[in-house]
Write an enzyme that holds these catalytic residues in place. Structure first.
Site, short mmCIF file in Angstrom:
data_model
loop_
_atom_site.label_atom_id
_atom_site.label_comp_id
_atom_site.label_asym_id
_atom_site.label_seq_id
_atom_site.Cartn_x
_atom_site.Cartn_y
_atom_site.Cartn_z
N ILE A 13 2.97 -8.25 -8.30
CA ILE A 13 2.61 -9.24 -8.30
C ILE A 13 2.15 -9.66 -9.82
O ILE A 13 2.35 -9.98 -10.38
CB ILE A 13 2.24 -10.00 -6.92
CG1 ILE A 13 3.35 -10.45 -5.68
CG2 ILE A 13 1.93 -11.48 -7.31
CD1 ILE A 13 2.50 -11.29 -5.04
N THR A 85 -5.70 -4.30 0.92
CA THR A 85 -5.48 -4.54 2.96
C THR A 85 -6.59 -2.79 3.47
O THR A 85 -6.49 -1.87 3.25
CB THR A 85 -4.20 -4.11 2.86
OG1 THR A 85 -3.84 -3.20 2.58
CG2 THR A 85 -3.69 -5.65 2.78
N ASP A 87 -5.95 -2.52 7.43
CA ASP A 87 -5.14 -2.81 8.09
C ASP A 87 -6.25 -2.67 9.35
O ASP A 87 -5.52 -1.15 9.65
CB ASP A 87 -3.94 -3.46 7.98
CG ASP A 87 -3.63 -4.22 7.04
OD1 ASP A 87 -4.98 -5.10 6.72
OD2 ASP A 87 -2.57 -4.51 7.17
N GLY A 142 -4.32 -7.63 13.30
CA GLY A 142 -4.28 -5.86 12.34
C GLY A 142 -4.69 -6.81 11.05
O GLY A 142 -5.34 -5.61 10.64
N TYR A 146 -8.59 -8.86 6.10
CA TYR A 146 -7.27 -9.98 5.09
C TYR A 146 -7.00 -11.72 5.01
O TYR A 146 -7.22 -12.57 4.13
CB TYR A 146 -6.29 -9.24 5.19
CG TYR A 146 -5.31 -9.52 3.48
CD1 TYR A 146 -5.52 -9.24 2.58
CD2 TYR A 146 -4.16 -10.23 4.23
CE1 TYR A 146 -4.31 -9.13 1.89
CE2 TYR A 146 -3.57 -10.78 4.12
CZ TYR A 146 -3.13 -10.56 1.98
OH TYR A 146 -2.69 -10.57 0.68
N GLY A 177 4.39 -15.28 0.72
CA GLY A 177 5.53 -14.74 1.61
C GLY A 177 5.67 -12.34 1.22
O GLY A 177 4.58 -13.18 0.75
#
Length: 239
Positions: A13, A85, A87, A142, A146, A177
């Site tokens: 992004i 992240t 996770d 999870g 974040y 999203g």
């Protein structure tokens, strides 16, 4: 010509945002913290200069911004896109995994905004966009670390919007999203199938679709849009 800086701007992004800003007439710089070879390839391909520092390092942000401004001029637009992240479920999460994500995603936003806000106030113009996430709004198993950072960015941004409004400085959040990026490519196939089933559009976003929202929010003409969270998620919302 307005100068824009995009953190984490050499892939995904961030890269799409940097290129969209360049196409819209901004003079753009990007920041990166690792994968120097890929960053150099991005800079060579696009002509957008890439500067290396870790946004989790407060002093490095001050030095990095000064370096960018010495080469391109005062920063008018800041896009805080850098994020990581780590996770795992909370009962397995280490303190290091918690702190590392907070230091980059939320601490990095603070340090970068702190580095540019003085100049923006003096010049009475600024556009700041902080990259949130659908998971900061809906939560995700999870990802307590974040999701906490991305939710925190919303409150941070609303407060900053109130502080800067009288000086024509806006602060907004773009909350993507699930997007077709290297970060999402690492998701297990069975998990991805569940994610796609929850998205009415039935697909992932493209990085360019997220970038369009950023370009809209940072425009001079968007001065009355302040303190909002722009969700770009194909219709995926918390049930």
């Amino acid at each position: 010509m307005r100068v824009a800086l995009v953190t984490g701007g050499t892939s995904g992004i961030g890269a799409a945002t940097a290129e969209a800003l360049q196409a819209a007439g901004y003079r753009v710089a990007v920041n990166f913290a690792n994968r120097a070879e890929a960053a150099q390839a991005f800079a060579a391909r696009t002509g957008i200069p890439a500067f290396c520092w870790n946004v989790a390092d407060h002093a490095a942000c001050q030095t990095g911004v000064a370096h960018v401004e010495s080469e391109l001029g005062p920063i008018d637009v800041l896009v805080n896109n850098a994020g990581i992240t780590r996770d795992t479920m909370l009962h397995k999460m280490s303190l290091e995994q918690w702190r590392e994500v907070l230091d980059v995603n939320l601490g990095g936003c603070f340090s970068m905004c702190r580095a540019v806000i003085g100049g923006m106030r003096e010049r009475r113009f600024g556009r700041i966009v902080n990259m949130g996430s659908v998971n900061g709004l809906s939560g995700q198993a999870g990802q307590v670390n974040y999701a906490a950072t991305k939710a925190g960015l919303v409150g941070f941004t609303k407060s900053l919007a109130l502080e800067g409004a009288s000086r024509n400085i806006t602060a907004n959040v773009v909350a993507p999203g699930y997007t077709d990026t290297p970060m999402v490519e690492a998701v297990a196939p069975e998990t991805m199938a569940r994610i796609l089933s929850d998205i009415p559009a039935g697909r992932l976003a493209t990085p360019a679709e997220i970038a369009r929202g950023v370009v809209f929010l940072v425009a001079d003409e968007s001065a009355f849009i302040n303190g909002i969270t722009l969700s770009i998620n194909g219709g995926k919302y918390m049930a």
